[in-house]
Design a protein around this motif. Structure first.
Motif, PDB file in Angstrom:
ATOM      1  N   ASP A  89       0.717  -1.305  -0.084  1.00 29.57           N
ATOM      2  CA  ASP A  89      -0.079   0.008  -0.032  1.00 29.57           C
ATOM      3  C   ASP A  89       0.916   1.288   0.052  1.00 29.57           C
ATOM      4  O   ASP A  89       1.274   1.664   0.979  1.00 29.57           O
ATOM      5  N   LEU A  90       1.003   1.747  -1.161  1.00 30.97           N
ATOM      6  CA  LEU A  90       1.744   3.060  -1.216  1.00 30.97           C
ATOM      7  C   LEU A  90       0.683   4.319  -1.618  1.00 30.97           C
ATOM      8  O   LEU A  90       1.191   5.357  -2.025  1.00 30.97           O
ATOM      9  N   SER A  91      -0.506   4.267  -1.023  1.00 31.21           N
ATOM     10  CA  SER A  91      -1.247   5.349  -1.080  1.00 31.21           C
ATOM     11  C   SER A  91      -0.864   6.543  -0.345  1.00 31.21           C
ATOM     12  O   SER A  91      -1.153   7.591  -0.763  1.00 31.21           O
ATOM     13  N   TYR A  99       1.637  -5.887   3.541  1.00 29.57           N
ATOM     14  CA  TYR A  99       1.016  -7.201   3.902  1.00 29.57           C
ATOM     15  C   TYR A  99       1.498  -8.296   3.392  1.00 29.57           C
ATOM     16  O   TYR A  99       1.793  -8.392   1.991  1.00 29.57           O
ATOM     17  N   ILE A 100       1.993  -9.257   3.933  1.00 32.48           N
ATOM     18  CA  ILE A 100       2.653 -10.584   3.313  1.00 32.48           C
ATOM     19  C   ILE A 100       1.652 -11.547   3.957  1.00 32.48           C
ATOM     20  O   ILE A 100       1.150 -11.823   5.295  1.00 32.48           O
ATOM     21  N   GLY A 101       1.419 -12.829   3.279  1.00 33.08           N
ATOM     22  CA  GLY A 101       0.812 -13.838   3.704  1.00 33.08           C
ATOM     23  C   GLY A 101       1.232 -15.153   2.761  1.00 33.08           C
ATOM     24  O   GLY A 101       2.181 -15.123   2.152  1.00 33.08           O
ATOM     25  N   LYS A 102       0.684 -16.139   3.211  1.00 28.37           N
ATOM     26  CA  LYS A 102       1.077 -17.667   2.847  1.00 28.37           C
ATOM     27  C   LYS A 102      -0.254 -18.613   2.443  1.00 28.37           C
ATOM     28  O   LYS A 102      -1.030 -18.648   3.423  1.00 28.37           O
ATOM     29  N   PHE A 107      -0.204 -13.096   7.145  1.00 27.12           N
ATOM     30  CA  PHE A 107       0.258 -13.078   8.390  1.00 27.12           C
ATOM     31  C   PHE A 107      -0.050 -11.695   9.337  1.00 27.12           C
ATOM     32  O   PHE A 107      -0.608 -10.683   8.550  1.00 27.12           O
ATOM     33  N   ASN A 108       0.028 -11.916  10.667  1.00 32.89           N
ATOM     34  CA  ASN A 108      -0.485 -10.780  11.496  1.00 32.89           C
ATOM     35  C   ASN A 108      -2.049 -10.703  11.330  1.00 32.89           C
ATOM     36  O   ASN A 108      -2.296  -9.433  11.761  1.00 32.89           O
ATOM     37  N   SER A 109      -2.674 -11.433  11.102  1.00 35.10           N
ATOM     38  CA  SER A 109      -4.183 -11.319  10.948  1.00 35.10           C
ATOM     39  C   SER A 109      -4.472 -10.092  10.059  1.00 35.10           C
ATOM     40  O   SER A 109      -5.601  -9.476  10.262  1.00 35.10           O
ATOM     41  N   GLY A 110      -3.647  -9.850   9.123  1.00 33.96           N
ATOM     42  CA  GLY A 110      -3.763  -8.643   8.315  1.00 33.96           C
ATOM     43  C   GLY A 110      -4.867  -8.761   7.056  1.00 33.96           C
ATOM     44  O   GLY A 110      -5.437  -9.834   6.794  1.00 33.96           O
ATOM     45  N   ASN A 111      -5.316  -7.709   6.840  1.00 33.64           N
ATOM     46  CA  ASN A 111      -6.510  -7.445   5.902  1.00 33.64           C
ATOM     47  C   ASN A 111      -6.187  -6.133   4.959  1.00 33.64           C
ATOM     48  O   ASN A 111      -6.580  -5.143   5.284  1.00 33.64           O
ATOM     49  N   SER A 114      -9.045  -3.887   3.927  1.00 41.59           N
ATOM     50  CA  SER A 114      -9.730  -2.978   5.025  1.00 41.59           C
ATOM     51  C   SER A 114      -8.591  -2.002   5.565  1.00 41.59           C
ATOM     52  O   SER A 114      -8.830  -1.132   6.341  1.00 41.59           O
ATOM     53  N   GLY A 115      -7.459  -2.417   5.343  1.00 41.47           N
ATOM     54  CA  GLY A 115      -6.232  -1.692   5.930  1.00 41.47           C
ATOM     55  C   GLY A 115      -5.932  -1.963   7.293  1.00 41.47           C
ATOM     56  O   GLY A 115      -5.187  -1.200   7.949  1.00 41.47           O
ATOM     57  N   SER A 116      -6.043  -3.165   7.739  1.00 40.37           N
ATOM     58  CA  SER A 116      -5.912  -3.391   9.124  1.00 40.37           C
ATOM     59  C   SER A 116      -4.777  -4.552   9.371  1.00 40.37           C
ATOM     60  O   SER A 116      -4.666  -5.476   8.562  1.00 40.37           O
TER      61      SER A 116
END
Length: 185
Positions: A89-91, A99-102, A107-111, A114-116
């Motif tokens: 997110d470079l807004s 945000y990184i996931g697999k 990861f980190n319960s990121g979303n 929604s920006g969380s």
């Protein structure tokens, strides 16, 4: 990319604003690598990050790397055939979020939609041109910017209809391609 010693490479397309998505699949994991983002300038100079905070990503051995050190919080170890998901997110580039996931879980319960709970938040991306990148040691990795070099079982595109991804592209994020960059980045 496959490397039997340390080696890094970065994308030649580097967004400077907007929200972007890509995936990286790892195959053989005899050792490890860092998957994420590095300044394109560093890749062109030396082929590896210079160790001065110039890489943001996850190591396949289960650590988060932000240049200022390593952390094992909220990151799990990678295995062969895992697909990592990246949303940048470079807004607000002076306070960008990563945000990184697999395998479909952030990861980190990121979303990112929604920006969380970003894995890395409020990072200043204004001083250099950041690109998706891999820094590998005895690891095979394939990057998917929307035209996968590996087989996927589903077919997800961004809101503009671009890309072919294993996992859903977060809302308001776009695949990294020249048409999207002309409009958003």
């Amino acid at each position: 990319m496959n490397d039997t010693d340390w080696g890094a490479t970065a994308s030649t397309i580097s967004p400077s604003q907007g929200k972007w998505y890509h995936e990286i699949k790892i195959s053989a994991t005899t050792d490890y690598g860092i998957l994420g983002y590095m300044p394109y300038e560093e890749e062109m100079k030396s082929g590896t990050p210079d160790g001065n905070g110039d890489f943001i990503g996850v190591q396949t051995n289960g650590t988060l790397y932000t240049g200022s050190g390593y952390s094992t919080s909220a990151v799990s170890t990678g295995s062969a055939n895992d697909i990592y998901m990246f949303a940048l997110d470079l807004s607000t580039p002076s306070a960008g979020d990563v945000y990184i996931g697999k395998n479909g879980t952030w990861f980190n319960s990121g979303n990112p939609s929604s920006g969380s709970n970003p894995l890395v938040n409020n990072y200043d991306f204004t001083s250099k041109t950041w690109s998706p990148a891999v820094w590998l040691y005895n690891l095979n990795a394939s990057v998917n910017f929307g035209n996968p070099a590996f087989s996927i079982s589903s077919g997800n595109a961004d809101a503009n209809g671009y890309g072919n991804f294993e996992y859903s592209v977060p809302t308001n994020y776009f695949s990294i391609n020249t048409k999207n960059l002309a409009e958003y980045g």
